[in-house]
Design an enzyme around this catalytic site. Sequence first.
Site, PDB file in Angstrom:
ATOM      1  CE1 TYR A 142      -3.688   2.483   0.445  1.00 37.26           C
ATOM      2  CE2 TYR A 142      -2.513   3.267   2.374  1.00 37.26           C
ATOM      3  CZ  TYR A 142      -3.517   3.420   1.439  1.00 37.26           C
ATOM      4  OH  TYR A 142      -4.357   4.513   1.500  1.00 37.26           O
ATOM      5  CG  ASP A 237       5.821   3.811   0.986  1.00 39.30           C
ATOM      6  OD1 ASP A 237       6.037   4.546   1.974  1.00 39.30           O
ATOM      7  OD2 ASP A 237       4.677   3.585   0.544  1.00 39.30           O
ATOM      8  CE  LYS A 269       0.699   5.081   8.298  1.00 40.14           C
ATOM      9  NZ  LYS A 269       0.781   4.358   7.059  1.00 40.14           N
TER      10      LYS A 269
HETATM   11  C1  LIG Z   1       0.144   4.743   5.641  1.00 36.00           C
HETATM   12  C2  LIG Z   1       0.952   4.477   4.421  1.00 36.00           C
HETATM   13  C3  LIG Z   1       0.874   5.308   3.284  1.00 36.00           C
HETATM   14  C4  LIG Z   1      -0.140   6.415   3.160  1.00 36.00           C
HETATM   15  O1  LIG Z   1       0.041   7.405   4.100  1.00 36.00           O
HETATM   16  P1  LIG Z   1      -1.217   8.395   4.428  1.00 36.00           P
HETATM   17  O2  LIG Z   1      -0.615   9.387   5.355  1.00 36.00           O
HETATM   18  O3  LIG Z   1      -2.256   7.519   5.052  1.00 36.00           O
HETATM   19  O4  LIG Z   1      -1.655   8.972   3.146  1.00 36.00           O
HETATM   20  C5  LIG Z   1       1.744   5.080   2.250  1.00 36.00           C
HETATM   21  N1  LIG Z   1       2.642   4.065   2.304  1.00 36.00           N
HETATM   22  C6  LIG Z   1       2.730   3.237   3.372  1.00 36.00           C
HETATM   23  C7  LIG Z   1       3.757   2.156   3.376  1.00 36.00           C
HETATM   24  C8  LIG Z   1       1.871   3.402   4.451  1.00 36.00           C
HETATM   25  O5  LIG Z   1       1.944   2.553   5.482  1.00 36.00           O
END
Ligand SMILES: *Cc1c(COP(=O)(O)O)cnc(C)c1O
Length: 434
Positions: A142, A237, A269
């Site tokens: 994701y 990511d 995060k």
């Molecule tokens: C949470 C997450 C996202 C998206 O971040 P948001 O702040 O919710 O848009 C993208 N990549 C990873 C790996 C994530 O865990």
Amino acid sequence: MTNNQQLFDSARRLMPGGVNSPVRAFGSVGGTPVSMVSGEGPYLTDAEGKQYVDLVGSWGPALLGHSHPTVIEAVHRAVDAGLGFGTSHPSETQLAELVRERVPGAQMIRMVSTGTEATMTAVRLARGATGKNIVVKFAGCYHGHSDGLLAAAGSGVATLGLPGSAGVTDAQASETVVIEYNDRAALEAVFAEHGASIAAVITEATPANMGVVPPDPGFNAFIRELTQRHGALMIFDEVMTGFRITEAGYWGASGREEGWTPDLFTFGKVIGGGLPTAAVAGREEVMAHLSPTGPVYHAGTLSGNPVAMAAGVATLQNASADVYAHIDKTAQVVANALTAALTDAGVDHSIQKVGSLFSVAFGTSAEGVANYSQAQAQQSFRYGPFFHAMLEAGVYLPPSVFEAWFLSAAHDDAAVEQIIAALPAAAKAAAEAE
Ligand SMILES: *Cc1c(COP(=O)(O)O)cnc(C)c1O
């Protein structure tokens, strides 16, 4: 008087599904979502006054625990100075410096507001910098909800992605090639077929949005090698793993030791300490393609917001070696207790764990989960009853089997004991699920 049910009923009349982000609606575990009104240390308190040990941590940011006094104080100070100026200000450079000290490959940084925006910007930057179109992603990874990155279906070699959401056009999805995670042969085949048109491979540093899935040894290094050979960029990511798995994210436990660096990182995060901040960062030569120095456009009214920067700076400054050691140790204790309780109850499972991030999968003891097909094939029906037994006992788990459990520096012995005490009854509920 307000209780969780009344609050959710009101919310549903005003917001689709009663929520502002879908997993909060308890769709996969059933029941009524709990409305939280405060958080302190390892605990959350709901609108009915019930306290829970929290294993969601605001989906990752709460590395130090909720309402850490130093972070709250820094935010108060920033608020007193003004909520935002729409100009340069010192704390954005301060946060960028803290990031680069930990992750030297983050030579230049652009602050954005969400992880979605970070990965979306990274992909645009990769296309702009390479002049190529195709982005390769892994099924079950994701990267937020920008159109092209929602292509998640499709398997096998070089299958052009199918839209993973209504509203995403075939054209957008067709420039995303989706392959299974940990599949070196598929990745090689994609490069053999499309090599000249691939702008980037984007991967979760270690996947944790299909449950936690450890990369096979050397898999990230293999991505680095193939992308380099074909003139494509590697986008790592670390929105979830950054500043959580180690002080330098998952890169600190992989690339730093193995001697490789991705071209671009995305953070989110933890970097915002609970406020909306994220970042795209990487090699200076690539980052220079961003506006205003280059032709790849990016802008943001709230980018680098001073209140959010203050929360991020205070969080990183307090995320010491001791914090990571404590979270690692505590995660191991909870994971051990979890597997013991499930084993005692006769529940076939695997603990999916990378550093302090872990999740449970059911019916997967034979091989564990190495990719999205295996994640989806598990006995996910066992999680709902397990989740609700824990909730009843005052432990707030992620409301989906596909999400990781997050510990924090504030999870002390009392919090851990409460989790451990709740496990046997929950394991029994999982065993009886059908
Ligand atoms: C949470 C997450 C996202 C998206 O971040 P948001 O702040 O919710 O848009 C993208 N990549 C990873 C790996 C994530 O865990």
